[in-house]
Write an enzyme that holds these catalytic residues in place. Sequence first.
Site, PDB file in Angstrom:
ATOM      1  N   GLY A  46       0.664  -1.369   0.015  1.00  0.00           N
ATOM      2  CA  GLY A  46      -0.022   0.096  -0.074  1.00  0.00           C
ATOM      3  C   GLY A  46       0.975   1.166   0.013  1.00  0.00           C
ATOM      4  O   GLY A  46       2.101   0.964   0.310  1.00  0.00           O
ATOM      5  N   GLN A  51       2.956  10.036   1.284  1.00  0.00           N
ATOM      6  CA  GLN A  51       4.202   9.379   1.219  1.00  0.00           C
ATOM      7  C   GLN A  51       5.073   9.566   0.023  1.00  0.00           C
ATOM      8  O   GLN A  51       6.246   9.271  -0.059  1.00  0.00           O
ATOM      9  CB  GLN A  51       4.210   7.741   1.380  1.00  0.00           C
ATOM     10  CG  GLN A  51       3.667   7.317   2.727  1.00  0.00           C
ATOM     11  CD  GLN A  51       3.621   5.841   2.709  1.00  0.00           C
ATOM     12  OE1 GLN A  51       2.507   5.401   2.022  1.00  0.00           O
ATOM     13  NE2 GLN A  51       4.366   4.880   3.128  1.00  0.00           N
ATOM     14  N   CYS A  88       6.448  -0.133   7.080  1.00  0.00           N
ATOM     15  CA  CYS A  88       5.976   0.937   6.111  1.00  0.00           C
ATOM     16  C   CYS A  88       7.039   1.388   5.260  1.00  0.00           C
ATOM     17  O   CYS A  88       8.268   1.371   5.716  1.00  0.00           O
ATOM     18  CB  CYS A  88       5.659   2.208   7.168  1.00  0.00           C
ATOM     19  SG  CYS A  88       5.095   3.467   6.321  1.00  0.00           S
ATOM     20  N   LEU A  89       6.761   1.744   3.885  1.00  0.00           N
ATOM     21  CA  LEU A  89       7.790   1.974   3.100  1.00  0.00           C
ATOM     22  C   LEU A  89       8.424   3.316   3.562  1.00  0.00           C
ATOM     23  O   LEU A  89       9.745   3.708   3.078  1.00  0.00           O
ATOM     24  CB  LEU A  89       7.140   2.659   1.592  1.00  0.00           C
ATOM     25  CG  LEU A  89       6.596   1.002   0.768  1.00  0.00           C
ATOM     26  CD1 LEU A  89       5.986   1.451  -0.430  1.00  0.00           C
ATOM     27  CD2 LEU A  89       7.858   0.100   0.789  1.00  0.00           C
ATOM     28  N   HIS A 130      -3.878   1.209   7.925  1.00  0.00           N
ATOM     29  CA  HIS A 130      -2.563   1.562   7.715  1.00  0.00           C
ATOM     30  C   HIS A 130      -2.414   2.883   7.045  1.00  0.00           C
ATOM     31  O   HIS A 130      -1.969   4.125   7.172  1.00  0.00           O
ATOM     32  CB  HIS A 130      -1.507   0.706   7.444  1.00  0.00           C
ATOM     33  CG  HIS A 130      -0.108   1.236   7.256  1.00  0.00           C
ATOM     34  ND1 HIS A 130       1.023   0.776   8.238  1.00  0.00           N
ATOM     35  CD2 HIS A 130       0.732   2.073   6.275  1.00  0.00           C
ATOM     36  CE1 HIS A 130       2.098   1.406   7.956  1.00  0.00           C
ATOM     37  NE2 HIS A 130       2.187   2.031   6.864  1.00  0.00           N
ATOM     38  N   GLU A 131      -2.987   2.561   5.693  1.00  0.00           N
ATOM     39  CA  GLU A 131      -2.880   3.849   4.676  1.00  0.00           C
ATOM     40  C   GLU A 131      -3.805   5.141   4.977  1.00  0.00           C
ATOM     41  O   GLU A 131      -3.452   6.081   4.923  1.00  0.00           O
ATOM     42  CB  GLU A 131      -3.204   3.301   3.179  1.00  0.00           C
ATOM     43  CG  GLU A 131      -2.544   1.903   2.617  1.00  0.00           C
ATOM     44  CD  GLU A 131      -0.850   2.441   2.898  1.00  0.00           C
ATOM     45  OE1 GLU A 131      -0.326   3.719   2.643  1.00  0.00           O
ATOM     46  OE2 GLU A 131       0.019   1.406   2.980  1.00  0.00           O
ATOM     47  N   HIS A 134      -2.256   7.389   7.330  1.00  0.00           N
ATOM     48  CA  HIS A 134      -1.368   8.403   6.715  1.00  0.00           C
ATOM     49  C   HIS A 134      -2.060   9.459   6.454  1.00  0.00           C
ATOM     50  O   HIS A 134      -1.346  10.718   6.384  1.00  0.00           O
ATOM     51  CB  HIS A 134      -0.645   7.726   5.552  1.00  0.00           C
ATOM     52  CG  HIS A 134       0.519   6.835   5.563  1.00  0.00           C
ATOM     53  ND1 HIS A 134       1.867   7.352   6.118  1.00  0.00           N
ATOM     54  CD2 HIS A 134       0.754   5.557   5.364  1.00  0.00           C
ATOM     55  CE1 HIS A 134       2.627   6.240   6.219  1.00  0.00           C
ATOM     56  NE2 HIS A 134       2.163   5.139   5.908  1.00  0.00           N
TER      57      HIS A 134
HETATM   58 ZN    ZN Z   1       2.911   3.456   5.617  1.00  0.00          ZN
END
Ligand code: ZN
Length: 167
Positions: A46, A51, A88-89, A130-131, A134
């Site tokens: 995701g 991000q 997480c990226l 999670h997304e 953000h």
């Molecule tokens: Zn993340």
Amino acid sequence: MGIREVREIGDDILTKQCKDVSKMTLRTKILIGDMLDTMYEKCGVGLAAPQVGVLKKIVVIDVGEGPAVLINPEIIETYGEQTGEEGCLSVPGKWGIVTRPAKVKVRALNQDMEPFEMEGEGLLARAICHEIDHLRGELYVDKTEDGLHDTAYEEYDEEAGGEETEE
Ligand code: ZN
């Protein structure tokens, strides 16, 4: 289409509230395409617009069941609980244990700005939560049960007694 730079923890943009998308523009279409490309390139499940440095309520998710694009997403129902690993990226090389709903129902707009609802269980429910976090400037690192772990050491430390609770 292209790969965008993924902002990492410490970057202020990751702590900011995103704005609703009011209409679909060429610029937003390109952004969504780039977000998908970037997610696949980085092997994420995701990615949220902040991000890649854009404060708009857009997330892309693919947990292996094909891509989903959620614009202005809102969780409207949650069911149960799951506790498992999350990464997480924007926090490379780390993971932590986070408790999330086992299942969620989300309402969002698609790329044609048409409303739809979607349900997700297991990893998909986790990715949706999670997304969407953000989009409110929240990172999973503030929700972990025992802090952050380093992925590089995991295979050595966890081999004997490690538990895999994530689906
Ligand atoms: Zn993340």
